[in-house]
Design an enzyme around this catalytic site. Structure first.
Site, mmCIF file in Angstrom:
data_model
loop_
_atom_site.group_PDB
_atom_site.id
_atom_site.type_symbol
_atom_site.label_atom_id
_atom_site.label_comp_id
_atom_site.label_asym_id
_atom_site.label_seq_id
_atom_site.Cartn_x
_atom_site.Cartn_y
_atom_site.Cartn_z
ATOM 1 N N PRO A 2 -56.890 56.869 -64.435
ATOM 2 C CA PRO A 2 -55.795 55.971 -64.037
ATOM 3 C C PRO A 2 -54.816 56.683 -63.106
ATOM 4 O O PRO A 2 -54.329 57.767 -63.414
ATOM 5 C CB PRO A 2 -55.102 55.605 -65.356
ATOM 6 N N GLU A 3 -54.578 56.087 -61.969
ATOM 7 C CA GLU A 3 -53.615 56.618 -61.014
ATOM 8 C C GLU A 3 -52.317 55.837 -61.156
ATOM 9 O O GLU A 3 -52.231 54.892 -61.927
ATOM 10 C CB GLU A 3 -54.183 56.488 -59.591
#
Ligand SMILES: [Zn+2]
Length: 272
Positions: A2-3
Site C-alpha cells: 500500500p502506497e
C-alpha cells in the site's frame, strides 16, 4: 505494497463508519507485527470513543478521546469491517469491537505492519519524527525541493523518494512524475533547476491526486473483507513498461535499477 494513495483511500473509507463509535473490546490474536503490539492495548483503548481518522505519511491515526491508535499497513496489511465475532483467519491479527456491533479488523499476512498506542499527552512518536511534509499540502512545493537539493549528488529519483524530504512518493509515483516532468531519474538532485523542480512538484501532486481519485472507485475492495488486497491500478506511462514504446514519442523505454528500485524512463523525453 500500500502506497500513500491507498492508505489515504483506507482513511477515507474507515473514517465515517468509525467516527463516534466506542471501542468496546480489543482482541489481539498475534502481537508479532513489525514491532510487538503492546499487551496493554486492550486496557488502554477500552471504551475510547473515535473522534476522527487522520493520516501522517503512511500511518493512519485513529484519534479517540483516550489517545491515538497509530496503524501502519506495512507490505500487506488491511483494515476493514466485519460483524463482531466473525471467525478469524490465520492472518487476522487484531479486531477492535465497536459499539455498533461491527469490528475493525486488521489482517496482515506478512506482518510488516505495526500498531501503536499514543497517549493523549504524547504529541508525537519517534516513528513520525524527521518526516518531510505531506506531498499534497502547501508545505510541499518546488522551492522546497530546490532548496533541500543544493549540493546533493544523489540521483533526483532517490532524492524525491526520501521521506525526510517529502513523504509518500513511492517508486511508481516517482517514475511517473519524473517522466511527466521530463527529468532523467539519474540526474544529480543538485543539478535540477528551480523551474524544473516546480514542474516536478506539480507533477508529484498531480500523479498522487489522480491515484487517490482512482482509489475512490475501488473503495469497496478495501472494506469488503473478501481477503483480496484490492489495490488499484492507475494508468501508468512508464512504470511496468520497460522495453515498450514511449506513449509520447515512441522511443523504446529503458529500465534500470536505481537504489535497488525498478526505474523506467524515456531516453528521448527525459534526456537530462
Ligand atoms: Zn518519449
Amino acid at each position: 505494497m500500500p502506497e500513500l494513495p491507498e492508505v489515504e483511500t483506507v482513511r477515507r473509507g474507515i473514517e465515517a463508519p468509525l467516527r463516534q463509535q466506542q471501542i468496546i473490546n480489543t482482541i489481539i490474536r498475534d502481537s508479532r507485527l513489525r514491532w510487538p503490539v503492546d499487551d496493554a492495548l486492550p486496557a488502554l483503548a477500552a471504551n475510547a470513543r473515535v473522534i476522527a481518522v487522520t493520516r501522517r505519511a503512511k500511518y493512519l491515526l485513529i484519534e479517540t478521546d483516550k489517545g491515538r491508535l497509530m496503524v501502519h499497513l506495512g507490505m500487506s496489511g488491511r483494515l476493514y469491517f466485519v460483524p463482531a465475532g466473525t471467525p478469524a483467519g490465520v492472518h487476522d491479527h487484531i479486531d477492535w469491537e465497536l459499539s455498533n456491533g461491527q469490528a475493525l479488523r486488521y489482517t496482515d499476512p506478512r506482518r510488516f505492519g505495526s500498531v501503536h498506542w499514543l497517549a493523549l499527552n504524547e504529541s508525537g512518536h519517534a516513528l513520525l519524527d524527521h518526516l518531510g511534509p505531506e506531498p499534497l499540502s502547501n508545505d510541499f512545493d518546488g522551492e522546497l525541493l530546490y532548496q533541500r537539493s543544493r549540493k546533493r549528488s544523489s540521483a533526483v529519483k532517490t532524492f524525491i523518494m526520501d521521506g525526510r524530504i517529502v513523504v509518500g512518493v513511492g517508486n511508481i509515483y516517482a517514475n511517473e512524475a519524473l517522466f511527466r516532468a521530463g527529468i532523467h531519474p539519474k540526474l544529480a538532485a543538485g543539478k535540477v533547476s528551480r523551474p524544473r523542480y516546480q514542474r516536478l512538484a506539480d507533477e508529484i501532486k498531480q500523479v498522487l491526486s489522480e491515484a487517490i481519485a482512482q482509489g475512490g472507485t475501488t473503495l469497496k475492495d478495501f472494506l469488503g473483507g473478501d481477503g483480496k488486497p484490492g489495490y488499484f491500478k492507475q494508468e501508468l506511462s512508464v512504470y511496468g513498461r520497460g522495453g515498450l514504446e514511449c506513449l509520447r514519442c515512441t522511443a523504446v523505454l529503458k529500465e534500470v535499477r536505481l537504489g535497488q528500485r525498478a526505474t523506467v524512463f524515456c531516453p528521448n523525453c527525459q534526456k537530462r
